[in-house]
Scaffold this active site. Structure first.
Site: not given
Ligand code: C5P
Length: 404
Positions: A210, A279, A289, A305-307, A323, A337, A341
């Site tokens: 990203n 994600d 390749k 996984p969501d750290i 964030f 959120k 979390k």
């Protein structure tokens, strides 16, 4: 942050091959605004010319207890009082033994007895000398008296041996000296920060990633360190230099970031998750390749996984700051959120043309249980200062409630 500006640093140099590195240390100290007085043991001059240190520090080197010319200007007791900090780098086994025994055969050892300033010692010697029980006992005595023992490092030695006894690099010694003078709200606190994007490999040459530049997370790590915190920065692939006094761990993908964060979490007081973690990651990473033979290829992705959520779910969780980057309904999404979390605080920003990813400026809406503040558009470094203030306020408030 220039905690050494105007500080008086008495730099002791004893007779080891690492004495040449003392010149670099003197240069760094002067660059940070310190006034540096070099004091050499007699035989240190066999390893580095006093003139080099005089040129770097702007002061004649002192090496004798009985030098009428120098004693007339600033006697050895005055010099001991002048020092805000005494740093001996390199410190030989002999100097360490003198300090431990409290003997004072020369100017440097006498100053160490006479000064009330903190003393930092960077040992440098052959690995067998370092391991010798006599040296180890002396180091134990010094540490017990509150002397800071910096290192030594491990590795190849000038004598051809390999092992412990290498003097730490001047930049590391500088950071330890600075730490003595840092005045901040987060002294003694351990903080883990994530920053940057993650890259999820598709094949050996391609990845999913990203637009995160890592600027906000690096700015936060820098400000947190300037406030005295011990900061571990777990960074995805970014083109940024490591902020001063920060320990950086580079990772590439989300799973590596997860592992690095959990490895760094012991004793952590604050976790600031600023990374734009992917994600999803490809289900299969092609070993070779992928050839462009097909017109259409399908990439199957699975959730990473969501750290942040995993850290916040730990029973011994640190204070957790997350964030949220949103394109609309900022406050509603951010607050849900935060709750989902289990975060203590969330900093939300709109992502659009002129702010958010890849830009130098940003604005944040910071939300915590029972409060919120809007931080207007500004440079990310300045924004980091404001956000760290809020984090420290909430962290203090929470600690006060837990203590009462
Ligand atoms: O759910 P969302 O990705 O919007 O949440 C963003 C927050 O969660 C950020 O603080 C980000 O660093 C963190 N996060 C994480 N691990 C993930 C995804 C997001 O730590 N896998």
């Amino acid at each position: 942050m220039q905690p050494l500006r105007g500080r008086h640093v008495l730099l002791g140099i004893s007779a080891g091959i690492a004495a040449y590195k003392a010149a670099e240390l003197a240069r760094l100290l002067v660059r940070e605004g310190a006034e540096v007085q070099a004091v050499m043991t007699r035989s240190a001059a066999e390893f580095i010319a006093p003139m080099t240190l005089q040129a770097l520090t702007g002061r004649p080197v002192r090496d004798s207890l009985f030098d009428p010319q120098h004693e007339a200007a600033m006697g050895h007791i005055e010099l001991a009082r002048w020092a805000d900090v005494v740093v001996i780098a390199p410190a030989t086994a002999d100097v360490i033994a003198q300090l431990a025994a409290g003997s004072a055969p020369d100017l440097l050892s006498t100053l160490c007895l006479a000064t009330e300033a903190p003393v930092l010692v960077a040992p440098a010697m052959n690995q067998a000398m370092w391991r010798h029980p006599a040296t180890q006992a002396n180091i134990g005595v010094l540490a017990g008296r509150g002397v800071d023992i910096l290192g030594p490092g491990d590795g190849e030695q000038a004598c051809g041996d390999t092992g412990p006894g290498r003097m730490l690099e001047p930049t590391v010694i500088l950071a330890a000296i600075e730490q003595r003078f840092v005045q901040g709200r987060l002294i003694g606190k351990r903080v883990v920060v994530t920053a940057g994007p993650t890259r999820e490999a598709i094949d050996p040459v391609r990845f999913v990633a990203n637009r995160s530049s890592g600027k906000m997370g690096f700015a936060l790590a820098s400000v947190l360190a300037a406030e005295g915190a011990e900061v571990v920065l777990v960074a995805g692939p970014v083109a940024l230099s490591t902020p001063r006094g920060v320990k950086r761990i580079d990772v590439e993908n989300a799973l590596q970031m997860h592992r690095a964060v959990f490895d760094a979490l012991a004793g952590c007081d604050l976790f600031v998750a600023c990374a734009a973690v992917a994600d999803f990651r490809p289900v299969d990473v092609a070993e070779r390749k992928i050839k462009k033979t097909d017109e259409v290829v399908t990439l199957q992705l699975k959730r990473n996984p969501d750290i942040l959520a995993d850290v916040a779910a730990r029973p011994d969780r640190p204070f957790c700051v997350g964030f949220a980057a949103e394109t609309h309904d900022l406050e509603d999404y951010a607050e849900s959120k935060r709750r989902a979390k289990g975060l203590d605080m969330i900093a939300a920003n709109l992502v659009g043309a002129s702010q958010g990813f890849e830009t130098d400026d940003n604005a944040l809406l910071v939300i915590w249980e029972g409060g919120k503040v809007a931080l207007p558009t500004q440079n990310k470094s300045q924004l980091a200062v404001e956000l760290v203030k809020l984090i420290a306020d909430r962290f203090d408030a929470q600690t006060a409630t837990q203590d009462s």
